[in-house]
Design an enzyme around this catalytic site. Structure first.
Site, PDB file in Angstrom:
ATOM      1  N   ASN A 170       0.835  -1.205   0.000  1.00 45.03           N
ATOM      2  CA  ASN A 170       0.000   0.000   0.000  1.00 45.03           C
ATOM      3  C   ASN A 170       0.864   1.246   0.000  1.00 45.03           C
ATOM      4  OD1 ASN A 170      -0.506   1.946   2.485  1.00 45.03           O
ATOM      5  ND2 ASN A 170       0.133  -0.022   3.335  1.00 45.03           N
ATOM      6  N   PHE A 173      -1.284   8.315   3.989  1.00 43.87           N
ATOM      7  CA  PHE A 173      -1.994   8.980   5.099  1.00 43.87           C
ATOM      8  C   PHE A 173      -3.289   9.636   4.619  1.00 43.87           C
ATOM      9  CE2 PHE A 173       1.643   9.867   8.391  1.00 43.87           C
ATOM     10  CZ  PHE A 173       1.458   8.596   8.906  1.00 43.87           C
ATOM     11  N   SER A 218       5.581   5.551   8.615  1.00 44.56           N
ATOM     12  CA  SER A 218       4.912   5.249   7.352  1.00 44.56           C
ATOM     13  C   SER A 218       5.881   5.569   6.222  1.00 44.56           C
ATOM     14  CB  SER A 218       3.654   6.095   7.196  1.00 44.56           C
ATOM     15  OG  SER A 218       3.251   6.079   5.838  1.00 44.56           O
ATOM     16  N   ASN A 226       5.082   6.263   3.221  1.00 45.40           N
ATOM     17  CA  ASN A 226       4.388   6.926   2.118  1.00 45.40           C
ATOM     18  C   ASN A 226       4.220   8.431   2.274  1.00 45.40           C
ATOM     19  OD1 ASN A 226       3.982   4.385   0.788  1.00 45.40           O
ATOM     20  ND2 ASN A 226       2.443   3.945   2.359  1.00 45.40           N
ATOM     21  N   THR A 227       4.872   9.011   3.265  1.00 44.93           N
ATOM     22  CA  THR A 227       4.903  10.468   3.405  1.00 44.93           C
ATOM     23  C   THR A 227       6.368  10.885   3.323  1.00 44.93           C
ATOM     24  OG1 THR A 227       2.921  10.532   4.783  1.00 44.93           O
ATOM     25  CG2 THR A 227       4.399  12.409   4.965  1.00 44.93           C
ATOM     26  N   LYS A 263       6.060   4.181  16.919  1.00 45.52           N
ATOM     27  CA  LYS A 263       6.032   3.068  15.957  1.00 45.52           C
ATOM     28  C   LYS A 263       7.185   3.215  14.976  1.00 45.52           C
ATOM     29  CE  LYS A 263       3.028   0.514  12.849  1.00 45.52           C
ATOM     30  NZ  LYS A 263       1.641   0.310  12.416  1.00 45.52           N
ATOM     31  N   ASN A 309       6.280  -1.077  11.165  1.00 46.51           N
ATOM     32  CA  ASN A 309       5.439  -0.656  10.047  1.00 46.51           C
ATOM     33  C   ASN A 309       5.745  -1.512   8.807  1.00 46.51           C
ATOM     34  OD1 ASN A 309       3.716   1.117   8.468  1.00 46.51           O
ATOM     35  ND2 ASN A 309       4.149   2.667  10.016  1.00 46.51           N
TER      36      ASN A 309
HETATM   37  C1  LIG Z   1      -3.712  -0.700   3.984  1.00 43.98           C
HETATM   38  C2  LIG Z   1      -2.799  -0.415   5.133  1.00 43.98           C
HETATM   39  C3  LIG Z   1      -2.846   0.826   5.743  1.00 43.98           C
HETATM   40  C4  LIG Z   1      -2.000   1.116   6.822  1.00 43.98           C
HETATM   41  N1  LIG Z   1      -2.070   2.337   7.435  1.00 43.98           N
HETATM   42  C5  LIG Z   1      -1.347   2.559   8.562  1.00 43.98           C
HETATM   43  C6  LIG Z   1      -1.502   3.767   9.291  1.00 43.98           C
HETATM   44  O1  LIG Z   1      -2.278   4.644   8.930  1.00 43.98           O
HETATM   45  N2  LIG Z   1      -0.771   3.913  10.405  1.00 43.98           N
HETATM   46  C7  LIG Z   1       0.103   2.970  10.859  1.00 43.98           C
HETATM   47  O2  LIG Z   1       0.728   3.142  11.905  1.00 43.98           O
HETATM   48  N3  LIG Z   1       0.274   1.815  10.169  1.00 43.98           N
HETATM   49  C8  LIG Z   1      -0.423   1.591   9.047  1.00 43.98           C
HETATM   50  N4  LIG Z   1      -0.267   0.415   8.368  1.00 43.98           N
HETATM   51  C9  LIG Z   1       0.756  -0.550   8.833  1.00 43.98           C
HETATM   52  C10 LIG Z   1       0.179  -1.600   9.753  1.00 43.98           C
HETATM   53  O3  LIG Z   1      -0.321  -1.048  10.960  1.00 43.98           O
HETATM   54  C11 LIG Z   1       1.227  -2.662  10.109  1.00 43.98           C
HETATM   55  O4  LIG Z   1       2.297  -2.041  10.780  1.00 43.98           O
HETATM   56  C12 LIG Z   1       1.793  -3.382   8.888  1.00 43.98           C
HETATM   57  O5  LIG Z   1       0.803  -3.538   7.905  1.00 43.98           O
HETATM   58  C13 LIG Z   1       2.329  -4.762   9.260  1.00 43.98           C
HETATM   59  O6  LIG Z   1       1.321  -5.574   9.824  1.00 43.98           O
HETATM   60  P1  LIG Z   1       0.496  -6.678   8.983  1.00 43.98           P
HETATM   61  O7  LIG Z   1       1.482  -7.572   8.349  1.00 43.98           O
HETATM   62  O8  LIG Z   1      -0.356  -7.354  10.014  1.00 43.98           O
HETATM   63  O9  LIG Z   1      -0.327  -5.939   7.991  1.00 43.98           O
HETATM   64  C14 LIG Z   1      -1.090   0.117   7.275  1.00 43.98           C
HETATM   65  C15 LIG Z   1      -1.066  -1.130   6.656  1.00 43.98           C
HETATM   66  C16 LIG Z   1      -1.898  -1.404   5.599  1.00 43.98           C
HETATM   67  C17 LIG Z   1      -1.836  -2.753   4.944  1.00 43.98           C
END
Ligand SMILES: Cc1cc2nc3c(=O)[nH]c(=O)nc-3n(C[C@H](O)[C@H](O)[C@H](O)COP(=O)(O)O)c2cc1C
Length: 366
Positions: A119, A123, A184, A186-187, A222, A251
């Protein structure tokens, strides 16, 4: 049924659209106790599972099991009760920004393989005012809500402390805990805020506003899975020097090699990979273990990255995480995920003669 039939169909459709529909469907189950009861029929063995032995406490906040929905699944705060009904102990809402921000151009969320996602949402957030309104619904519930704070992309680095403080102030009464999300991918420039100086400024601004609002709540930072151990040690120092409770590891990853495992065309695609990838899971678990070892367990750790079943949740707990989170795994495994993980943990504890989940935290960190 979910994995064989529904998930492969979802894989072919636009990932973000379906994610939003799933969140809204959960939201509408919250309108009455009856609809929540109907939702419960979709959980593992059709009953929300609880067990005294799974209770954990983080900085005074009680969770009825160690599984929480990670940041990004519900960025707007509309599905907290629904997710709880499925068996999660709490929800980390966000990341939430001061101003509304649309995020990157679509499409920006992809399934690379079964249970693996990329993804670059960037944000997307309706802004703190809207989230505050949404969260009011949950004021009288005892479900722990984590508030993940991000910064708008046009907020300069020197204004980041104030931006974080504004969100913390507005959502102070909704938060069981806060998270500073400076990881993140992506910023542009955001991950540089993980450095000691800028991170300390943000942490102190949030601490100050919490003090003014009535007292400090548990505050986490984080981190990105690519941080070197030296850089993680710097974060640990900021956490300890400023009285924070802990660290969330980690993350999504920007690793081109990991992306290319799913086809060369993904190698240079912008965004972060997450979910059921063995290497990603290992990267994140190693960060958990490093923090645990480095601090002798004095810093609380929330482990996230590739959690999809009892074994993967347990891997993070044994590495040192008191709480584990899932995000991509919810899409990969469906509504039975929390029940299968929590029942599986209890079964395993019974087999190994373990009386309380806390005994397992960090048991294999070395
Ligand atoms: C679609 C998507 C959106 C995410 N948005 C955020 C976010 O806004 N803030 C954040 O701290 N992590 C965000 N993450 C990261 C997740 O919280 C997590 O750290 C990461 O996906 C690894 O965990 P997973 O393997 O269970 O997905 C996002 C992940 C995904 C897949």
């Amino acid at each position: 049924m979910y994995k064989e039939v529904i998930s492969p169909i979802l894989d072919k459709l636009d990932s973000e659209t379906w994610h939003r529909r799933a969140r809204e469907a959960l939201h509408w189950t919250e309108i009455s106790p009856l609809s929540l009861k109907i939702l419960e029929q979709f959980t593992y063995r059709r009953k929300r599972f609880t067990d005294e032995r799974l209770k954990v406490c983080l900085g005074g906040v009680e969770f009825d099991n160690p599984l929480v929905v990670g940041g990004g699944w519900d960025k707007v705060g509309r599905a907290v009760k629904g997710l709880w009904q499925l068996g999660f102990a709490g929800v980390e809402v966000g990341s939430i920004l001061v101003y509304p921000q649309p995020g990157n151009p679509k499409p920006r969320q992809f399934m690379l393989g079964s249970g693996v996602s990329l993804n670059r949402l960037g944000f997307n957030s309706p802004g703190v005012e809207v989230v505050a309104r949404n969260l009011r619904t949950y004021r009288n519930s005892s479900i722990p809500i984590g508030i993940s704070i991000g910064k708008n992309k046009d907020v300069e680095a020197e204004d980041a402390p104030e931006a974080h403080a504004i969100v913390a102030k507005k959502l102070y009464h909704d938060a069981a805990y806060f998270v500073i999300n400076v990881s993140s991918p992506n910023t542009p420039g955001l991950r540089e805020l993980q450095d000691k100086g800028p991170l300390t400024d943000i942490v102190q601004a949030v601490n100050q506003v919490m003090g003014e609002m009535g007292g400090r709540k548990p505050l986490f930072v984080k981190i990105a899975p690519e941080l070197t151990n030296e850089a993680v040690n710097d974060v640990i120092k900021v956490v300890m020097d400023n009285g924070l409770i802990g660290i969330i590891a980690a993350n999504t990853t920007v690793s081109p090699e990991l992306k290319a495992k799913y086809g060369e065309r993904w190698r240079d695609e912008a965004g972060g990979l997450s979910g059921d990838d063995e290497d990603f899971r290992r990267m994140t678990t190693e960060k958990v273990a490093h923090i645990y070892r480095e601090t002798n367990g004095k810093v609380e750790i929330i482990g996230v990255g590739g959690v999809k079943d009892t074994a993967t949740a347990l891997g993070k707990i044994k590495a040192g995480a008191r709480i584990v989170q899932a995000v991509t795994g919810i899409r990969g495994e469906g509504t039975t995920l929390p029940g299968r993980i929590t029942r599986g943990l209890v079964k395993l504890m019974e087999q190994e003669g373990i009386k309380n989940i806390n005994e397992l935290v960090g048991s294999e960190a070395s």
